[in-house]
Write a protein that holds these residues in place. Structure first.
Motif, PDB file in Angstrom:
ATOM      1  N   THR A   1      -5.997   0.353 -26.161  1.00  0.00           N
ATOM      2  CA  THR A   1      -6.566   0.858 -24.696  1.00  0.00           C
ATOM      3  C   THR A   1      -7.803   0.965 -24.197  1.00  0.00           C
ATOM      4  O   THR A   1      -8.069   1.612 -22.893  1.00  0.00           O
ATOM      5  N   GLU A   2      -8.660   0.972 -24.792  1.00  0.00           N
ATOM      6  CA  GLU A   2      -9.924   1.138 -24.751  1.00  0.00           C
ATOM      7  C   GLU A   2     -10.746  -0.608 -24.979  1.00  0.00           C
ATOM      8  O   GLU A   2     -10.548  -0.900 -25.886  1.00  0.00           O
ATOM      9  N   THR A   3     -11.153  -0.888 -24.625  1.00  0.00           N
ATOM     10  CA  THR A   3     -12.164  -2.161 -24.349  1.00  0.00           C
ATOM     11  C   THR A   3     -13.134  -2.055 -26.258  1.00  0.00           C
ATOM     12  O   THR A   3     -13.469  -0.730 -26.032  1.00  0.00           O
TER      13      THR A   3
ATOM     14  N   ARG B   1      -8.888  -5.878 -24.927  1.00  0.00           N
ATOM     15  CA  ARG B   1      -7.701  -4.879 -24.385  1.00  0.00           C
ATOM     16  C   ARG B   1      -6.846  -5.351 -24.566  1.00  0.00           C
ATOM     17  O   ARG B   1      -6.059  -6.557 -24.090  1.00  0.00           O
TER      18      ARG B   1
ATOM     19  N   ASP C   1     -15.422  -1.535 -18.995  1.00  0.00           N
ATOM     20  CA  ASP C   1     -14.370   0.032 -18.759  1.00  0.00           C
ATOM     21  C   ASP C   1     -14.036   0.465 -17.934  1.00  0.00           C
ATOM     22  O   ASP C   1     -12.828   0.369 -17.885  1.00  0.00           O
TER      23      ASP C   1
ATOM     24  N   TYR D   1     -11.675  -2.339 -15.524  1.00  0.00           N
ATOM     25  CA  TYR D   1     -10.503  -2.806 -16.490  1.00  0.00           C
ATOM     26  C   TYR D   1      -9.606  -1.362 -16.508  1.00  0.00           C
ATOM     27  O   TYR D   1      -8.135  -1.470 -16.571  1.00  0.00           O
TER      28      TYR D   1
END
Lengths: 160, 160
Positions: B5-7, B22, B145, B148
């Motif tokens: 869920t984080e890049t 991601r 980040d 997204y």
């Protein structure tokens, strides 16, 4: 500066790049035209045994291209887009449709040597050493050499 | 398969490539649309402090794109061409016009994870490790980040 009348092909040691260098008895403007005018390009590109037919051609920044080369009735299709087209440099993508997921980022530089001569330098960048080395093993050098020899004759004949 | 869920940003050890991964709560079709519809793309791309204006957009194989991102009245211009646009993969070139000779070859994959989730994988290939490392040092991760995260919210809101 010594003349480079045969194509010098080099594989970079640390990057998945093929570099080629060759001199032509032509101005940068003539060599640029031979790479951007579709009728001229189709006459010289590729090995002697192939005939190339342009399917789409828009040699401008943001344009694209597509051609088919035919040998013994077998078609080899290629396509890409022109990232940038300017008098001293062309940046384009390249895919052989027999390997549809393979993409090369190609840069061509037209270096003016003076006295009506130009050094063409090209760089082809791919995303793995395996792909790069497969290209080198494919016999592409013969096609490149024969193509540039045709271009040499066109330049001498004043066809460009 | 665990959720990303984080890049995740990775620099390849042997190739001048940046890879990012991601996951999104969206189908591949929705994620593809968010990358190819210019009005949607302009809403999420880049850091929060920037506003993006599309100058040219033709998200088809052989098409091209150009946009301007503005922060505090300063314009940052970008352009490239679409080598290939297909539902599971986009291949395109990318130049920041502040570094006009720098060109990246970018590939985006939309991997269906099922249950309405998709893994976005991207790869950005350049022709030197110096260029690649300069990108990593430029603070691009923050922009990615934040972009997204905006896209996440648009997907939750049903805006895509």
């Amino acid at each position: 500066m010594s003349k480079i009348t045969e194509t010098v092909v080099e594989a970079d040691q640390k990057l998945p790049i093929i570099r080629m260098t060759r001199d032509f008895a032509a101005t940068p403007e003539h060599l640029f035209r031979a790479h951007t005018d579709p009728a001229l390009f189709a006459r010289w590109v590729g090995p002697d045994a192939m005939v190339t037919r342009i399917e789409h051609w828009d040699a401008r920044t943001g344009g694209s291209w597509q051609y088919v080369s035919v040998r013994d009735g077998v078609e080899y299709r290629f396509h890409g887009c022109f990232h940038e087209v300017r008098p001293d440099r062309i940046v384009q993508t390249f895919t052989f449709e027999g390997d549809p997921d393979g993409v090369a980022l190609e840069t061509l530089w037209f270096d003016d040597l003076g006295d009506g001569r130009t050094r063409l330098r090209t760089q082809s960048l791919v995303d793995s050493f395996e792909s790069r080395d497969a290209w080198l093993r494919s016999g592409m050098e013969t096609g490149v050499d024969e193509g540039y020899a045709k271009l040499d004759r066109m330049l001498i004949d004043g066809a460009v």
